[in-house]
Design a protein around this motif. Structure first.
Motif, PDB file in Angstrom:
ATOM      1  N   GLY A  13       0.812  -1.203   0.000  1.00 50.54           N
ATOM      2  CA  GLY A  13       0.000   0.000   0.000  1.00 50.54           C
ATOM      3  C   GLY A  13       0.844   1.249   0.000  1.00 50.54           C
ATOM      4  N   PRO A  14       0.258   2.383   0.342  1.00 49.18           N
ATOM      5  CA  PRO A  14       0.967   3.658   0.276  1.00 49.18           C
ATOM      6  C   PRO A  14       2.268   3.698   1.065  1.00 49.18           C
ATOM      7  CG  PRO A  14      -1.383   4.033   0.550  1.00 49.18           C
ATOM      8  CD  PRO A  14      -1.174   2.559   0.700  1.00 49.18           C
ATOM      9  N   HIS A  15       2.379   2.871   2.129  1.00 50.70           N
ATOM     10  CA  HIS A  15       3.578   2.942   2.970  1.00 50.70           C
ATOM     11  C   HIS A  15       4.869   2.680   2.205  1.00 50.70           C
ATOM     12  CE1 HIS A  15       2.393  -1.332   3.021  1.00 50.70           C
ATOM     13  NE2 HIS A  15       3.680  -1.578   3.148  1.00 50.70           N
ATOM     14  N   VAL A  16       4.811   1.884   1.120  1.00 48.53           N
ATOM     15  CA  VAL A  16       6.061   1.543   0.420  1.00 48.53           C
ATOM     16  C   VAL A  16       6.668   2.755  -0.271  1.00 48.53           C
ATOM     17  CG1 VAL A  16       5.370  -0.857   0.069  1.00 48.53           C
ATOM     18  CG2 VAL A  16       4.923   0.830  -1.726  1.00 48.53           C
ATOM     19  N   TRP A  17       5.864   3.795  -0.502  1.00 50.26           N
ATOM     20  CA  TRP A  17       6.331   4.972  -1.236  1.00 50.26           C
ATOM     21  C   TRP A  17       6.949   6.035  -0.333  1.00 50.26           C
ATOM     22  CZ3 TRP A  17       6.495   4.060  -6.204  1.00 50.26           C
ATOM     23  CH2 TRP A  17       5.520   3.269  -6.818  1.00 50.26           C
ATOM     24  N   ARG A  18       6.992   5.822   0.973  1.00 48.63           N
ATOM     25  CA  ARG A  18       7.350   6.897   1.906  1.00 48.63           C
ATOM     26  C   ARG A  18       8.634   7.623   1.510  1.00 48.63           C
ATOM     27  NH1 ARG A  18       9.288   4.959   7.602  1.00 48.63           N
ATOM     28  NH2 ARG A  18      11.045   4.446   6.219  1.00 48.63           N
ATOM     29  N   ASP A  19       9.725   6.883   1.343  1.00 49.42           N
ATOM     30  CA  ASP A  19      11.009   7.533   1.072  1.00 49.42           C
ATOM     31  C   ASP A  19      11.052   8.155  -0.319  1.00 49.42           C
ATOM     32  OD1 ASP A  19      11.818   6.801   3.578  1.00 49.42           O
ATOM     33  OD2 ASP A  19      12.992   5.061   2.911  1.00 49.42           O
ATOM     34  N   THR A  20      10.492   7.465  -1.294  1.00 53.35           N
ATOM     35  CA  THR A  20      10.490   8.006  -2.652  1.00 53.35           C
ATOM     36  C   THR A  20       9.621   9.257  -2.719  1.00 53.35           C
ATOM     37  OG1 THR A  20      10.817   5.805  -3.596  1.00 53.35           O
ATOM     38  CG2 THR A  20       9.957   7.506  -5.065  1.00 53.35           C
ATOM     39  N   ALA A  21       8.453   9.216  -2.092  1.00 50.46           N
ATOM     40  CA  ALA A  21       7.562  10.377  -2.101  1.00 50.46           C
ATOM     41  C   ALA A  21       8.225  11.585  -1.454  1.00 50.46           C
ATOM     42  CB  ALA A  21       6.260  10.040  -1.390  1.00 50.46           C
ATOM     43  N   ALA A  22       8.955  11.357  -0.356  1.00 47.41           N
ATOM     44  CA  ALA A  22       9.621  12.463   0.319  1.00 47.41           C
ATOM     45  C   ALA A  22      10.665  13.109  -0.587  1.00 47.41           C
ATOM     46  CB  ALA A  22      10.264  11.963   1.613  1.00 47.41           C
ATOM     47  N   ARG A  23      11.375  12.291  -1.339  1.00 47.66           N
ATOM     48  CA  ARG A  23      12.396  12.835  -2.235  1.00 47.66           C
ATOM     49  C   ARG A  23      11.765  13.580  -3.409  1.00 47.66           C
ATOM     50  NH1 ARG A  23      14.736   8.836   0.567  1.00 47.66           N
ATOM     51  NH2 ARG A  23      16.999   8.908   0.911  1.00 47.66           N
ATOM     52  N   LEU A  24      10.665  13.080  -3.921  1.00 50.56           N
ATOM     53  CA  LEU A  24       9.968  13.790  -4.999  1.00 50.56           C
ATOM     54  C   LEU A  24       9.454  15.141  -4.500  1.00 50.56           C
ATOM     55  CD1 LEU A  24       7.917  10.844  -6.551  1.00 50.56           C
ATOM     56  CD2 LEU A  24       9.855  12.028  -7.612  1.00 50.56           C
ATOM     57  N   ALA A  25       8.884  15.127  -3.325  1.00 48.78           N
ATOM     58  CA  ALA A  25       8.379  16.382  -2.764  1.00 48.78           C
ATOM     59  C   ALA A  25       9.523  17.363  -2.511  1.00 48.78           C
ATOM     60  CB  ALA A  25       7.621  16.106  -1.470  1.00 48.78           C
ATOM     61  N   THR A  33      -0.406   9.327  -2.933  1.00 46.78           N
ATOM     62  CA  THR A  33      -0.389   7.873  -3.039  1.00 46.78           C
ATOM     63  C   THR A  33      -1.824   7.376  -3.007  1.00 46.78           C
ATOM     64  OG1 THR A  33      -0.122   7.689  -0.635  1.00 46.78           O
ATOM     65  CG2 THR A  33       1.877   7.612  -1.974  1.00 46.78           C
ATOM     66  N   ALA A  34      -2.140   6.482  -3.939  1.00 44.00           N
ATOM     67  CA  ALA A  34      -3.494   5.937  -4.019  1.00 44.00           C
ATOM     68  C   ALA A  34      -3.614   4.766  -3.064  1.00 44.00           C
ATOM     69  CB  ALA A  34      -3.793   5.495  -5.452  1.00 44.00           C
ATOM     70  N   ALA A  35      -4.543   4.863  -2.127  1.00 41.39           N
ATOM     71  CA  ALA A  35      -4.792   3.778  -1.182  1.00 41.39           C
ATOM     72  C   ALA A  35      -5.896   2.891  -1.758  1.00 41.39           C
ATOM     73  CB  ALA A  35      -5.205   4.342   0.168  1.00 41.39           C
ATOM     74  N   LEU A  36      -5.552   1.699  -2.180  1.00 36.17           N
ATOM     75  CA  LEU A  36      -6.512   0.799  -2.810  1.00 36.17           C
ATOM     76  C   LEU A  36      -7.310   0.040  -1.753  1.00 36.17           C
ATOM     77  CD1 LEU A  36      -4.245  -0.682  -5.642  1.00 36.17           C
ATOM     78  CD2 LEU A  36      -5.682   1.372  -5.706  1.00 36.17           C
ATOM     79  N   ASP A  58     -10.787   3.544  -7.115  1.00 34.92           N
ATOM     80  CA  ASP A  58      -9.942   4.173  -6.100  1.00 34.92           C
ATOM     81  C   ASP A  58      -8.975   5.165  -6.740  1.00 34.92           C
ATOM     82  OD1 ASP A  58     -11.098   2.679  -4.044  1.00 34.92           O
ATOM     83  OD2 ASP A  58      -9.600   1.081  -4.185  1.00 34.92           O
ATOM     84  N   VAL A  59      -8.351   4.768  -7.872  1.00 36.15           N
ATOM     85  CA  VAL A  59      -7.405   5.653  -8.548  1.00 36.15           C
ATOM     86  C   VAL A  59      -8.138   6.831  -9.179  1.00 36.15           C
ATOM     87  CG1 VAL A  59      -5.640   5.806 -10.352  1.00 36.15           C
ATOM     88  CG2 VAL A  59      -5.802   3.736  -8.945  1.00 36.15           C
ATOM     89  N   LEU A  60      -9.297   6.579  -9.756  1.00 32.79           N
ATOM     90  CA  LEU A  60     -10.085   7.671 -10.337  1.00 32.79           C
ATOM     91  C   LEU A  60     -10.434   8.715  -9.288  1.00 32.79           C
ATOM     92  CD1 LEU A  60     -12.518   5.714 -12.689  1.00 32.79           C
ATOM     93  CD2 LEU A  60     -10.744   7.341 -13.399  1.00 32.79           C
ATOM     94  N   ALA A  61     -10.731   8.265  -8.085  1.00 29.50           N
ATOM     95  CA  ALA A  61     -11.083   9.206  -7.023  1.00 29.50           C
ATOM     96  C   ALA A  61      -9.923  10.142  -6.714  1.00 29.50           C
ATOM     97  CB  ALA A  61     -11.497   8.432  -5.770  1.00 29.50           C
ATOM     98  N   VAL A  62      -8.699   9.610  -6.729  1.00 31.36           N
ATOM     99  CA  VAL A  62      -7.528  10.458  -6.474  1.00 31.36           C
ATOM    100  C   VAL A  62      -7.329  11.444  -7.631  1.00 31.36           C
ATOM    101  CG1 VAL A  62      -5.056  10.495  -6.001  1.00 31.36           C
ATOM    102  CG2 VAL A  62      -6.460   8.627  -5.117  1.00 31.36           C
TER     103      VAL A  62
END
Length: 521
Positions: A13-25, A33-36, A58-62
């Motif tokens: 789920g979204p937790h796997v993106w934590r480090d990558t998302a922080a670097r992108l930001a 991150t889309a929570a399915l 779920d993705v459409l909602a985001v």
């Protein structure tokens, strides 16, 4: 501003993106991150009702919440299974999406369920109701941690040792693997079994593929597929899809988040390698002339085999040349007419041995079984020809035909006087999902006994293939197998048409001489 929407793969789920998302930001991007449903989003509730369309919603909602607009470019990133809901959503909101990034993910097609992308073949069969795939009790136990009970409507997550069934764990620290296991969630079965439905709109959105070379092919192998005429890959070249490589396993957001963030930013900007399209002005590498100038010889075509006979009455020893692959079923000319195989056949026939080229049905990685049947049937047909000495036969394999050597290494018949292989794949590549002990020459060579093996090694081999060759040679040395290596130091994979140098020509002559010497001994 670039707006990333990151969609994780199976069990995650979204937790796997934590480090990558922080670097992108940190680089100024907006990240979501889309929570399915059932995978970090809302609870699944009636899990049997959760399917691929649920995750597409779920993705459409985001997408709808984030909103596209002037100066805001939405980039959808789908990892692994996540590419299926990404494509489903992009197909419905194509005008709002600036780019789709396939992160170590396949190319899902309309009408095909995500189950088709599950790497392990026996796990696919089990989940689709096809039984245990022929494995024994040990194999069923190995799968049980991931297969679970279909009637429960969900697939339990892998235990720590079962993650490689879903993709290479190369590059993951013990801590990362422990965390991946601890936070994994059951995957609703409907998300894997429901076919993806696409109108074609998503195909018009610019796309990028990020290939994790620790888990599958890199750009060079993809380009070979284009050159061979694989329709799906040819289409990618025509669309101008860009590609990046990451030298890691299937979970780059955990193994190399900084490098992944850099690649995603470059991809969002339209960067990356573009495949070369096959066109009339550029002869594909596999159709370029053979590096030796060998005279034409007559051939006899029977079914899927061509027989080149030497001068004289015979019976003659024979060399059977087995092409690599996978080769798409519709490719023309077929491999037995490719210059490398016809060149070797004419050369060998001119030196006094019968030569055979054949077409077999290795059209996908899952086809090794029927390709092996085709090769065995062709060999028996050749041996039955009265002009051939059925007790003196050599088999010569190329490239992706390498796994087919395993049957012959494991139980070499008395009439097999030599086995040769040029730039072969000698163990299943990461991501192939071939289960069981068959088609693993690295393991089979220990049972080869006194069978002579001639291995032609390309010095500039594709990295993933070179690893399998070195593993094979290490095991061959350990068990005392009779292996002669013919090196082509500056040769590439397929050097016979790519690298017509004097050194390469000499290597071909040496290899043929080595095979014929063993064939006639």
């Amino acid at each position: 501003m670039t707006v990333f929407i990151l969609v994780a793969g199976a069990f995650t789920g979204p937790h796997v993106w934590r480090d990558t998302a922080a670097r992108l930001a940190g680089k100024g991007a907006e990240v979501h991150t889309a929570a399915l449903t059932g995978l970090g989003g809302r609870p699944a509730g009636d899990v049997a009702a959760v399917d691929l369309e649920t995750h597409i919603a779920d993705v459409l909602a985001v997408i709808d919440r984030v909103g596209a607009g002037p100066g805001r470019e939405i980039v959808l990133v789908g990892h692994d299974y996540g590419i299926h809901p990404v494509l489903g959503a992009a197909d419905r909101r194509a005008g709002a999406i600036a780019r789709i990034i396939h992160l170590d993910a396949g190319m899902p097609q309309d009408g095909v369920p995500a189950l088709a992308s599950v790497p392990d073949e026996r796990l696919r069969e089990r989940l689709s109701g096809g039984g245990d795939g022929g494995g024994g009790e040990g194999e069923r136990d190995r799968l049980s941690a991931s297969a679970g009970e279909e009637r429960a409507g969900e697939l339990p997550p892998p235990d720590r040792d079962a993650w490689p069934l879903w993709g290479s764990t190369a590059g993951l620290s013990d801590e990362a693997l422990d965390g991946l296991t601890a936070r994994a969630a059951p995957q609703p079965l409907g998300t894997l079994l429901q076919p993806l439905r696409l109108t074609g709109a998503a195909a018009q959105v610019p796309a990028t593929g990020v290939l994790c070379t620790g888990n599958g092919p890199g750009i060079e192998l993809v380009q070979l597929g284009v050159d061979a005429g694989d329709p799906a890959l040819v289409a990618l070249a025509g669309r101008g899809v860009t590609f990046f490589e990451l030298p890691t396993g299937h979970w780059p957001m955990l193994s190399c988040p900084a490098e992944l963030a850099g690649v995603l930013l470059a991809a969002a900007g339209g960067g990356g390698h573009r495949l070369s399209s096959a066109d009339a002005a550029r002869t594909p590498p596999h159709l370029r002339p053979f590096l030796l100038d060998v005279p034409e010889r007559p051939r006899e075509r029977t079914g899927n085999t061509d027989l080149y006979l030497p001068d004289g009455p015979g019976p003659h020893p024979a060399v059977v040349f087995v092409h690599g692959g996978p080769v798409p079923a519709g490719v023309r000319p077929t491999p037995r007419d490719w210059p490398t195989l016809t060149g070797y056949a004419r050369y060998v026939a001119g030196l006094g041995a019968a030569a055979v080229t054949l077409d077999h049905r290795l059209h996908a990685v899952s086809d090794y079984g029927r390709a092996a049947e085709d090769v065995a049937a062709a060999v028996e047909r050749v041996r039955a020809d009265l002009r051939v000495d059925g007790d003196r036969v050599a088999l010569w394999f190329f490239s992706g035909g390498g796994p087919l050597t395993a049957d012959w290494l494991a139980a070499p018949p008395a009439w097999l006087r030599c086995l040769a292989a040029n730039y072969p794949i000698l163990a299943p590549l990461p991501g192939w999902g071939l289960s069981g002990a068959r088609f693993r020459p690295v393991e089979a060579v220990a049972r080869a006994g006194k069978l002579p093996v001639v291995l032609v090694r390309a010095g500039r081999e594709i990295a993933g293939i070179a690893v399998t060759v070195e593993e094979f040679l290490t095991e061959a040395a350990r068990c005392g197998a009779d292996v002669e290596v013919v090196d082509v130091p500056e040769g590439r994979h397929g050097f016979e048409t790519l690298d017509p140098t004097d050194d390469a020509r000499e290597a071909v002559r040496r290899a043929v001489a080595a095979v014929l010497a063993r064939l006639t001994a």
